[in-house]
Design a protein around this motif. Structure first.
Motif, PDB file in Angstrom:
ATOM      1  N   PHE A 170       0.844  -1.190   0.000  1.00 12.89           N
ATOM      2  CA  PHE A 170       0.000   0.000   0.000  1.00 12.89           C
ATOM      3  C   PHE A 170       0.880   1.242   0.000  1.00 12.89           C
ATOM      4  CE2 PHE A 170      -2.417   3.419   1.860  1.00 12.89           C
ATOM      5  CZ  PHE A 170      -3.670   3.278   1.275  1.00 12.89           C
ATOM      6  N   GLY A 171       0.462   2.280  -0.723  1.00 14.55           N
ATOM      7  CA  GLY A 171       1.210   3.528  -0.712  1.00 14.55           C
ATOM      8  C   GLY A 171       0.688   4.507  -1.741  1.00 14.55           C
ATOM      9  N   TYR A 172       1.414   5.604  -1.872  1.00 13.44           N
ATOM     10  CA  TYR A 172       1.040   6.663  -2.820  1.00 13.44           C
ATOM     11  C   TYR A 172       1.622   6.374  -4.198  1.00 13.44           C
ATOM     12  CZ  TYR A 172      -0.280   9.423   1.255  1.00 13.44           C
ATOM     13  OH  TYR A 172      -0.871   9.868   2.400  1.00 13.44           O
ATOM     14  N   PHE A 173       0.994   6.957  -5.208  1.00 14.77           N
ATOM     15  CA  PHE A 173       1.483   6.854  -6.575  1.00 14.77           C
ATOM     16  C   PHE A 173       0.905   8.019  -7.376  1.00 14.77           C
ATOM     17  CE2 PHE A 173      -2.434   4.528  -6.267  1.00 14.77           C
ATOM     18  CZ  PHE A 173      -3.153   4.946  -7.389  1.00 14.77           C
ATOM     19  N   PRO A 174       1.549   8.402  -8.477  1.00 13.47           N
ATOM     20  CA  PRO A 174       1.028   9.479  -9.326  1.00 13.47           C
ATOM     21  C   PRO A 174      -0.231   9.008 -10.066  1.00 13.47           C
ATOM     22  CG  PRO A 174       3.366   9.122  -9.732  1.00 13.47           C
ATOM     23  CD  PRO A 174       2.881   7.970  -8.904  1.00 13.47           C
ATOM     24  N   LYS A 175      -1.311   9.751  -9.939  1.00 11.29           N
ATOM     25  CA  LYS A 175      -2.579   9.349 -10.549  1.00 11.29           C
ATOM     26  C   LYS A 175      -2.495   9.264 -12.071  1.00 11.29           C
ATOM     27  CE  LYS A 175      -4.714  13.851 -11.167  1.00 11.29           C
ATOM     28  NZ  LYS A 175      -5.870  14.681 -10.906  1.00 11.29           N
ATOM     29  N   ASP A 176      -1.606  10.025 -12.674  1.00  6.89           N
ATOM     30  CA  ASP A 176      -1.484  10.038 -14.132  1.00  6.89           C
ATOM     31  C   ASP A 176      -0.949   8.729 -14.705  1.00  6.89           C
ATOM     32  OD1 ASP A 176      -2.399  12.641 -14.057  1.00  6.89           O
ATOM     33  OD2 ASP A 176      -0.407  13.521 -14.193  1.00  6.89           O
ATOM     34  N   LEU A 177      -0.449   7.838 -13.851  1.00  9.43           N
ATOM     35  CA  LEU A 177       0.094   6.560 -14.323  1.00  9.43           C
ATOM     36  C   LEU A 177      -0.962   5.455 -14.331  1.00  9.43           C
ATOM     37  CD1 LEU A 177       3.570   6.497 -12.566  1.00  9.43           C
ATOM     38  CD2 LEU A 177       2.949   7.384 -14.816  1.00  9.43           C
ATOM     39  N   LEU A 178      -2.209   5.817 -13.987  1.00 10.17           N
ATOM     40  CA  LEU A 178      -3.267   4.823 -13.857  1.00 10.17           C
ATOM     41  C   LEU A 178      -4.374   5.057 -14.887  1.00 10.17           C
ATOM     42  CD1 LEU A 178      -3.964   2.463 -11.958  1.00 10.17           C
ATOM     43  CD2 LEU A 178      -5.336   4.063 -10.640  1.00 10.17           C
ATOM     44  N   GLU A 179      -4.735   4.007 -15.579  1.00 11.58           N
ATOM     45  CA  GLU A 179      -5.883   4.040 -16.488  1.00 11.58           C
ATOM     46  C   GLU A 179      -7.038   3.356 -15.757  1.00 11.58           C
ATOM     47  OE1 GLU A 179      -7.067   1.479 -20.329  1.00 11.58           O
ATOM     48  OE2 GLU A 179      -5.232   2.669 -20.574  1.00 11.58           O
ATOM     49  N   ILE A 180      -8.040   4.144 -15.353  1.00  6.66           N
ATOM     50  CA  ILE A 180      -9.174   3.614 -14.584  1.00  6.66           C
ATOM     51  C   ILE A 180     -10.012   2.707 -15.478  1.00  6.66           C
ATOM     52  CG2 ILE A 180     -11.265   4.196 -13.289  1.00  6.66           C
ATOM     53  CD1 ILE A 180      -8.667   5.100 -11.932  1.00  6.66           C
ATOM     54  N   ASN A 181     -10.291   1.491 -14.982  1.00  6.97           N
ATOM     55  CA  ASN A 181     -11.144   0.593 -15.749  1.00  6.97           C
ATOM     56  C   ASN A 181     -12.363   0.104 -14.980  1.00  6.97           C
ATOM     57  OD1 ASN A 181      -9.857  -1.366 -14.154  1.00  6.97           O
ATOM     58  ND2 ASN A 181      -8.419  -1.878 -15.779  1.00  6.97           N
ATOM     59  N   HIS A 182     -12.486   0.489 -13.698  1.00  8.88           N
ATOM     60  CA  HIS A 182     -13.689   0.139 -12.945  1.00  8.88           C
ATOM     61  C   HIS A 182     -13.852   1.094 -11.760  1.00  8.88           C
ATOM     62  CE1 HIS A 182     -16.946  -2.397 -11.564  1.00  8.88           C
ATOM     63  NE2 HIS A 182     -16.457  -2.267 -10.343  1.00  8.88           N
ATOM     64  N   ASN A 183     -15.047   1.685 -11.620  1.00  9.31           N
ATOM     65  CA  ASN A 183     -15.367   2.519 -10.459  1.00  9.31           C
ATOM     66  C   ASN A 183     -16.235   1.714  -9.504  1.00  9.31           C
ATOM     67  OD1 ASN A 183     -14.193   5.180 -10.921  1.00  9.31           O
ATOM     68  ND2 ASN A 183     -15.477   5.206 -12.737  1.00  9.31           N
TER      69      ASN A 183
END
Length: 99
Positions: A69-82
């Motif tokens: 668990f931890g922080y990460f830059p949101k721009d590196l994630l492609e959301i595929n499920h909400n």
């Protein structure tokens, strides 16, 4: 205000405890964080988002990859499920410390 080791004063969560998943995405590239507060991942791995920092560090989200668990830059994630359409705005926990 002095945030100390915190990145932001506020965050958005799906529930008051920030324990429910907000969304899931796929890592668009490898990421190795600068210290132990960050979660590392490889391109293509599933990343689960529990909360989103708002205010000073809007570019960071917090989540898990496997058991890490931890922080990460949101721009590196492609959301595929909400998982949740509702977002609560809460203060970050002042007593929370990353080890």
């Amino acid at each position: 205000p002095d945030l100390g080791r915190r990145f932001a004063e506020r965050k958005r969560c799906a529930d008051p405890e920030c324990s429910m998943l907000m969304c899931r995405g796929k890592a668009m590239q490898d990421f190795k964080g600068p210290d132990c507060r960050f979660v590392n991942f490889k391109k293509g791995e599933a990343v689960y988002v529990y909360y989103k920092l708002i205010g000073k560090s809007t570019e960071l989200w917090a989540g898990s990859v496997g058991s890490d668990f931890g922080y990460f830059p949101k721009d590196l994630l492609e959301i595929n499920h909400n998982y949740s359409s509702e977002e609560l705005e809460l203060p970050t926990d002042v007593s929370f410390t990353w080890f």
